[in-house]
Every structure is written in structure tokens, then in C-alpha cells.
Scaffold this motif. Structure first.
Motif, PDB file in Angstrom:
ATOM      1  N   SER A   1       0.723  -1.172  -0.023  1.00  0.00           N
ATOM      2  CA  SER A   1       0.045  -0.034  -0.073  1.00  0.00           C
ATOM      3  C   SER A   1       0.797   1.290   0.028  1.00  0.00           C
ATOM      4  O   SER A   1       0.267   2.258  -0.289  1.00  0.00           O
ATOM      5  N   SER A   2       2.109   1.225   0.451  1.00  0.00           N
ATOM      6  CA  SER A   2       2.955   2.268   0.499  1.00  0.00           C
ATOM      7  C   SER A   2       4.486   1.914   0.785  1.00  0.00           C
ATOM      8  O   SER A   2       4.563   0.758   0.902  1.00  0.00           O
ATOM      9  N   LEU A   3       5.232   2.927   0.809  1.00  0.00           N
ATOM     10  CA  LEU A   3       6.676   2.298   0.867  1.00  0.00           C
ATOM     11  C   LEU A   3       7.148   2.042   2.497  1.00  0.00           C
ATOM     12  O   LEU A   3       7.609   1.092   2.663  1.00  0.00           O
ATOM     13  N   ASP A   4       6.153   2.689   3.195  1.00  0.00           N
ATOM     14  CA  ASP A   4       6.277   2.517   4.931  1.00  0.00           C
ATOM     15  C   ASP A   4       5.760   1.003   4.963  1.00  0.00           C
ATOM     16  O   ASP A   4       6.338   0.183   5.968  1.00  0.00           O
ATOM     17  N   ASP A   5       4.718   0.606   4.195  1.00  0.00           N
ATOM     18  CA  ASP A   5       4.344  -0.655   4.305  1.00  0.00           C
ATOM     19  C   ASP A   5       5.023  -1.880   3.789  1.00  0.00           C
ATOM     20  O   ASP A   5       5.496  -2.691   4.710  1.00  0.00           O
ATOM     21  N   LEU A   6       6.080  -1.578   3.009  1.00  0.00           N
ATOM     22  CA  LEU A   6       6.992  -2.434   2.571  1.00  0.00           C
ATOM     23  C   LEU A   6       8.123  -2.476   3.567  1.00  0.00           C
ATOM     24  O   LEU A   6       8.828  -3.358   3.662  1.00  0.00           O
ATOM     25  N   ILE A   7       8.630  -1.124   4.131  1.00  0.00           N
ATOM     26  CA  ILE A   7       9.579  -1.310   5.000  1.00  0.00           C
ATOM     27  C   ILE A   7       9.502  -2.074   6.273  1.00  0.00           C
ATOM     28  O   ILE A   7      10.101  -2.690   6.670  1.00  0.00           O
ATOM     29  N   GLU A   8       7.921  -1.929   6.696  1.00  0.00           N
ATOM     30  CA  GLU A   8       7.882  -2.539   8.054  1.00  0.00           C
ATOM     31  C   GLU A   8       7.853  -4.021   7.713  1.00  0.00           C
ATOM     32  O   GLU A   8       8.452  -4.950   8.635  1.00  0.00           O
ATOM     33  N   LYS A   9       7.343  -4.623   6.670  1.00  0.00           N
ATOM     34  CA  LYS A   9       7.406  -5.854   6.085  1.00  0.00           C
ATOM     35  C   LYS A   9       9.096  -6.337   6.245  1.00  0.00           C
ATOM     36  O   LYS A   9       9.612  -7.516   6.549  1.00  0.00           O
ATOM     37  N   ALA A  10       9.989  -5.383   5.732  1.00  0.00           N
ATOM     38  CA  ALA A  10      11.159  -5.834   5.440  1.00  0.00           C
ATOM     39  C   ALA A  10      12.102  -5.822   7.024  1.00  0.00           C
ATOM     40  O   ALA A  10      12.589  -6.629   7.231  1.00  0.00           O
ATOM     41  N   VAL A  11      11.550  -4.821   7.757  1.00  0.00           N
ATOM     42  CA  VAL A  11      12.233  -4.988   9.117  1.00  0.00           C
ATOM     43  C   VAL A  11      11.865  -6.330   9.860  1.00  0.00           C
ATOM     44  O   VAL A  11      12.452  -6.787  10.665  1.00  0.00           O
ATOM     45  N   GLU A  12      10.419  -6.544   9.733  1.00  0.00           N
ATOM     46  CA  GLU A  12       9.680  -7.977  10.401  1.00  0.00           C
ATOM     47  C   GLU A  12      10.805  -8.953   9.702  1.00  0.00           C
ATOM     48  O   GLU A  12      11.108  -9.896  10.687  1.00  0.00           O
TER      49      GLU A  12
ATOM     50  N   ALA B   1      14.558   4.589  14.229  1.00  0.00           N
ATOM     51  CA  ALA B   1      13.751   4.753  13.272  1.00  0.00           C
ATOM     52  C   ALA B   1      11.997   4.588  13.834  1.00  0.00           C
ATOM     53  O   ALA B   1      11.243   5.336  13.380  1.00  0.00           O
ATOM     54  N   CYS B   2      11.983   4.025  15.049  1.00  0.00           N
ATOM     55  CA  CYS B   2      10.531   3.971  15.677  1.00  0.00           C
ATOM     56  C   CYS B   2      10.136   5.167  16.208  1.00  0.00           C
ATOM     57  O   CYS B   2       9.018   5.271  16.485  1.00  0.00           O
ATOM     58  N   ALA B   3      11.034   5.959  16.568  1.00  0.00           N
ATOM     59  CA  ALA B   3      10.590   7.364  17.098  1.00  0.00           C
ATOM     60  C   ALA B   3       9.920   8.023  15.872  1.00  0.00           C
ATOM     61  O   ALA B   3       8.900   8.987  16.225  1.00  0.00           O
ATOM     62  N   ARG B   4      10.180   8.106  14.767  1.00  0.00           N
ATOM     63  CA  ARG B   4       9.540   8.784  13.517  1.00  0.00           C
ATOM     64  C   ARG B   4       8.314   7.717  12.848  1.00  0.00           C
ATOM     65  O   ARG B   4       7.553   8.369  12.157  1.00  0.00           O
ATOM     66  N   GLN B   5       8.463   6.474  12.999  1.00  0.00           N
ATOM     67  CA  GLN B   5       7.796   5.535  12.283  1.00  0.00           C
ATOM     68  C   GLN B   5       6.964   4.798  13.303  1.00  0.00           C
ATOM     69  O   GLN B   5       7.473   3.599  13.486  1.00  0.00           O
ATOM     70  N   PRO B   6       5.706   5.219  14.155  1.00  0.00           N
ATOM     71  CA  PRO B   6       5.345   4.278  14.996  1.00  0.00           C
ATOM     72  C   PRO B   6       5.064   2.952  14.503  1.00  0.00           C
ATOM     73  O   PRO B   6       4.771   2.144  15.438  1.00  0.00           O
TER      74      PRO B   6
END
Length: 205
Positions: free
Chosen positions: A53-64, A119-124
Motif C-alpha cells: 500500500s505504501s513504501l512504509d508498508d514495504l519497509i515494515e515488512k522488511a524490518v519484520e 526509526a521507531c521514534a519517527r515511524q510508530p
């Protein structure tokens, strides 16, 4: 039409997540961009916006996924550890290998780990993922401590992990002996206080 629900769609989605995780470890968050991820995965540029849905969504999955990789590494290390009574130096050596790694220099994996924390501080949206990763690291420490004949109090061992993290971050900006030596010195100082020998369940030497 290929959707994420089809086998081919799921393979493509997994390839994109894996590519993003690799880029994250190699170059940090700035390296994870639609074009770079698609190119690394060998897929069309539009696939990143099609499956996420967004780059943030992709990044979240990558972090996981990075967390899952680290968790597998931790479990593999701990599973081969024998059960015996270990002194502060020996226990500290095991924990340094587990939490910092066996390289003398700052690794990309270490840099990536602490970038994710910040990054968690900026990306809850990343916070829940990072909490799970921290829990996995703490669980691995608990297992090492138990196998070394020491008493376990989860809250104290979480504090121990945080002490190591603080020491490693400090070493990255200092002129000292590097992350391993700094973390080891921290552990040797506190291991007998935070995880003393277990007098009720003694293990054989």
C-alpha cells in the motif's frame, strides 16, 4: 491477473520483501526505495506499489523479515550451547557473541539494528515489530543464562540487553576498542549482579 493471493503473486511479494530487507541491512532506510527494491528483486517497478500500500508498508515488512533472520541466528547459536556452570568471563563471551557478533569491527547488521531502533521514534508502525525483535533477543539471553547455571529474572535480563545496546551505540562514536570489547566489559561488570549463580538448581561443572 496476478494478485498477492495467487502463488505467483505471493512469490513476487516475498521476493520484494526479501530484496527490501537486504537493502535495509546494506544501506539503511534510505536505501529502501521503490526502484531499488524492484531492481534487486528482478521485478517491474510497478510491482512495489501493486503489492504494497505504501513504501512504509514495504519497509515494515522488511524490518519484520530482518528480525526473523536475526531470530533464526539466535536460536541456532543457543541450541548448540551445553548446560554447565560458567563464570562471569565465559558467560560474557557467550552473550557478546550472541548480541554483538563475532566480528572485531562494527558490522552492517549492527548499524542496521540501531537504525531501526531510532526509526521507531519517527515511524510508530515499526514499534510493535521492534518490540517483538527485542523480546526474541531477551529470550535468547534468558536461555544462555539458564544454560550457564545462573538465576533468571526476566526484567533484569532485559536491563542487561539494554546495557549492551547502550555500550555498543557508545562505542560507535568513541575511540575505544570497538563494540565487542565495550560490550564485554559492560557484561563482566554486571553479570554477577543481574544473573547470579542459581543456588537452587545447580548444574554440574
Amino acid at each position: 491477473m496476478i494478485t498477492a493471493a495467487t502463488p505467483k503473486g505471493e512469490r513476487r511479494r516475498c521476493a520484494l520483501v526479501s530484496a527490501a530487507a537486504d537493502l535495509l541491512c546494506e544501506g539503511g532506510f534510505d536505501a529502501v526505495r521503490h526502484r531499488a527494491v524492484a531492481q534487486r528483486a528482478g521485478l517491474p517497478l510497478a510491482s512495489t506499489t501493486y503489492y504494497f500500500s505504501s513504501l512504509d508498508d514495504l519497509i515494515e515488512k522488511a524490518v519484520e523479515q530482518v528480525g526473523e533472520r536475526e531470530s533464526l541466528q539466535l536460536k541456532s547459536r543457543v541450541s548448540t550451547l551445553s548446560r554447565r556452570r560458567r563464570g562471569a568471563d565465559a558467560t560474557a563471551d557467550l552473550l557478546v557473541d550472541l548480541l554483538v557478533g563475532d566480528g572485531a569491527r562494527v558490522s552492517e547488521q549492527l548499524i542496521s539494528r540501531y537504525e531501526r531502533y531510532i526509526a521507531c521514534a519517527r515511524q510508530p508502525g515499526l514499534r510493535d515489530v521492534q518490540r517483538r525483535i527485542l523480546k526474541q533477543r531477551s529470550d535468547a539471553v534468558v536461555e544462555v543464562v539458564e544454560r550457564s547455571g545462573r538465576a533468571v529474572r526476566a526484567e533484569l535480563l532485559t536491563a542487561l540487553v539494554c546495557a549492551v545496546d547502550g555500550a555498543v551505540v557508545a562505542s560507535m562514536v568513541g575511540d575505544g576498542d570497538g563494540p565487542r570489547a565495550t560490550a564485554r566489559a559492560t557484561l563482566v561488570d554486571v553479570i554477577d549482579v543481574l544473573a547470579p549463580f542459581d543456588q537452587e538448581h545447580r548444574v554440574a561443572l
